[in-house]
Design a protein around this motif. Structure first.
Motif, PDB file in Angstrom:
ATOM      1  N   MET A   1     -41.700  -1.883  45.196  1.00 54.36           N
ATOM      2  CA  MET A   1     -42.441  -2.710  44.239  1.00 54.36           C
ATOM      3  C   MET A   1     -41.529  -3.764  43.631  1.00 54.36           C
ATOM      4  O   MET A   1     -40.343  -3.494  43.417  1.00 54.36           O
TER       5      MET A   1
ATOM      6  N   TYR B   1     -42.394  14.166  41.903  1.00 58.70           N
ATOM      7  CA  TYR B   1     -42.438  13.064  40.920  1.00 58.70           C
ATOM      8  C   TYR B   1     -42.174  13.575  39.510  1.00 58.70           C
ATOM      9  O   TYR B   1     -41.479  12.944  38.720  1.00 58.70           O
TER      10      TYR B   1
ATOM     11  N   MET C   1     -44.504   3.824  39.737  1.00 54.04           N
ATOM     12  CA  MET C   1     -45.518   4.769  40.187  1.00 54.04           C
ATOM     13  C   MET C   1     -46.535   4.993  39.063  1.00 54.04           C
ATOM     14  O   MET C   1     -46.179   4.950  37.899  1.00 54.04           O
TER      15      MET C   1
ATOM     16  N   PHE D   1     -52.032  -0.555  39.348  1.00 54.93           N
ATOM     17  CA  PHE D   1     -52.434  -1.238  40.569  1.00 54.93           C
ATOM     18  C   PHE D   1     -51.777  -0.529  41.756  1.00 54.93           C
ATOM     19  O   PHE D   1     -50.709  -0.921  42.219  1.00 54.93           O
TER      20      PHE D   1
ATOM     21  N   VAL E   1     -51.297   1.671  45.484  1.00 54.87           N
ATOM     22  CA  VAL E   1     -51.640   1.885  46.885  1.00 54.87           C
ATOM     23  C   VAL E   1     -51.782   3.395  47.070  1.00 54.87           C
ATOM     24  O   VAL E   1     -51.117   4.139  46.339  1.00 54.87           O
TER      25      VAL E   1
ATOM     26  N   ARG F   1     -49.463  11.815  35.705  1.00 52.95           N
ATOM     27  CA  ARG F   1     -50.098  10.864  36.618  1.00 52.95           C
ATOM     28  C   ARG F   1     -51.471  10.445  36.111  1.00 52.95           C
ATOM     29  O   ARG F   1     -52.262  11.269  35.660  1.00 52.95           O
TER      30      ARG F   1
HETATM   31  N1  LIG Z   1     -53.664   9.306  42.946  1.00 58.52           N
HETATM   32  C1  LIG Z   1     -53.236   8.202  43.691  1.00 58.52           C
HETATM   33  C2  LIG Z   1     -51.766   7.913  43.421  1.00 58.52           C
HETATM   34  C3  LIG Z   1     -51.276   6.670  44.093  1.00 58.52           C
HETATM   35  C4  LIG Z   1     -49.938   6.196  43.534  1.00 58.52           C
HETATM   36  O1  LIG Z   1     -49.451   6.690  42.511  1.00 58.52           O
HETATM   37  N2  LIG Z   1     -49.323   5.222  44.202  1.00 58.52           N
HETATM   38  C5  LIG Z   1     -48.080   4.647  43.686  1.00 58.52           C
HETATM   39  C6  LIG Z   1     -47.086   4.407  44.824  1.00 58.52           C
HETATM   40  S1  LIG Z   1     -46.422   5.865  45.530  1.00 58.52           S
HETATM   41  C7  LIG Z   1     -48.364   3.269  43.118  1.00 58.52           C
HETATM   42  O2  LIG Z   1     -48.987   2.460  43.773  1.00 58.52           O
HETATM   43  N3  LIG Z   1     -47.911   2.978  41.902  1.00 58.52           N
HETATM   44  C8  LIG Z   1     -48.062   1.668  41.329  1.00 58.52           C
HETATM   45  C9  LIG Z   1     -47.774   1.621  39.855  1.00 58.52           C
HETATM   46  O3  LIG Z   1     -47.615   2.675  39.259  1.00 58.52           O
HETATM   47  O4  LIG Z   1     -47.716   0.531  39.312  1.00 58.52           O
HETATM   48  C10 LIG Z   1     -53.513   8.524  45.147  1.00 58.52           C
HETATM   49  O5  LIG Z   1     -53.242   9.653  45.590  1.00 58.52           O
HETATM   50  O6  LIG Z   1     -54.021   7.656  45.835  1.00 58.52           O
END
Ligand SMILES: N[C@@H](CCC(=O)N[C@@H](CS)C(=O)NCC(=O)O)C(=O)O
Length: 338
Positions: A74, A186, A1, A114, A116, A14
């Protein structure tokens, strides 16, 4: 994440989303709203991506914006297409196997994260936006001129998902729900010290207590009538984006955040009756014109995948993938009927 180095405190921090362009209803805009031009890349287990797949259906945008689904967990190289279950076998636009390849196509110097959801422009071959809170706002308003009358914001019950008269209340509730709950799970589950865990666990449940209180208070339109026990939605009688943003966390709570992310003080089903009834109403609503089955169709097929995929994510994040990966069972049933 997506996260930054926690600078030794054990806290999960984050990272800000990197691509922040907006689709506009103006035909001369850099990214004008057009049928068939944009694609949403999602993984069905990600709660941030889930927001966007719900709003796409709520707004009836299925024939206007493509949806490309990746594998629910992932892999070592990030999100990928596996061809398993509802994941596509490969990226339909360029044949890529991995989401990072799309980001690199848009900007070869981009080093991640990267994430989603990701909204892609097929015309200029680039990322429009990868911030879910902004993507849902675009889906809510930018495409209305391409939609039938009843799906346009002005004609939806209560003025739509982000109506003018509720904007400051929506922003205010979204802000504490994000800090305490959406991101709170988280911060709790990815804490790597007892101190960081404790610092987030208790505020998370204070946030849930606050939501319980909100949902069990009369809607503002009732003028506080003592006969009305509770409100239907977070902001009153009508569905807003605040319900969507909270739903994607609460639907994962008892099946994943509680057992896997150690959000263990209470459960939704046993301790939060108003939240649980709100959750089940949204989840099981398969016929109303207001939801168009957006909640059910985007979560029912994946309820049993949330636990394993969050267990894998925490195993990787907190333990660096070392040691046995144990996936907790239950709860039974995953969600009760209405
Ligand atoms: N702030 C972003 C957060 C998105 C996010 O953290 N997505 C996670 C999956 S729940 C992700 O793709 N993480 C990939 C990584 O950390 O490599 C949003 O709300 O769109």
């Amino acid at each position: 994440m997506a996260s930054k180095d926690n600078q030794g405190s054990g806290a999960f921090i984050r990272t800000e989303s990197a691509f922040r362009h907006f689709i506009s209803p103006e035909p001369n805009a850099q990214f004008p709203a057009e049928k068939g031009r944009y694609a949403l890349y999602i993984s069905p287990t990600c709660p941030w991506a889930h927001r966007t797949s719900i709003v796409r259906i709520l707004k009836g945008l299925e024939n206007i914006i493509d949806l490309y689904e990746l594998h629910p967990s992932m892999g070592p190289k990030g999100w990928y297409f596996s061809g398993e279950g509802s994941s596509l076998p490969a990226d339909p636009l360029y044949g890529f196997k991995y989401l990072p390849d799309l980001y690199k196509k848009a900007d070869p110097s981009f080093t991640g994260p990267f994430t989603v959801p990701m909204l892609w422009d097929k015309r200029t071959h680039t990322v429009v936006n990868n911030e879910s809170s902004e993507i849902i706002r675009m889906l809510t308003t930018a495409f209305d001129h391409l939609l039938p009358e009843h799906l346009r914001e002005v004609n939806r019950p209560g003025g739509g998902l982000y109506p003018k008269h509720l904007q400051s209340s929506i922003d205010e509730v979204n802000s504490w729900v994000y800090n305490l709950i959406n991101n709170g799970v988280y911060k709790t589950g990815f804490a790597t010290t007892q101190q960081a865990y404790d610092a987030n666990l208790y505020p998370l449940f204070e946030g849930l207590d606050r939501v319980e209180q909100l949902l069990s208070s009369p809607a503002p339109s009732d003028g506080g009538s003592p006969e009305t026990k509770s409100r239907k939605y977070l902001l009153g009688d009508n569905l807003t984006e605040t319900d969507v943003r909270l739903y994607t966390t609460i639907i994962r709570f008892d099946v994943a955040y509680r057992p896997v992310f150690l959000c263990s003080l209470k459960s939704i089903r046993h301790d939060y009756p108003s939240i649980y009834s709100w959750l089940r109403r949204l989840h099981w609503d398969q016929d109303s014109r207001e939801t168009n089955a957006a909640f059910h169709s985007t979560s029912a097929p994946y309820l049993d995948v949330y636990g394993p995929s969050y267990a894998a994510a925490r195993h990787k994040k907190v333990f660096g993938g070392q040691g046995p990966l144990i996936v907790p069972g239950g709860p039974t049933p995953l969600i009760d009927q209405l």
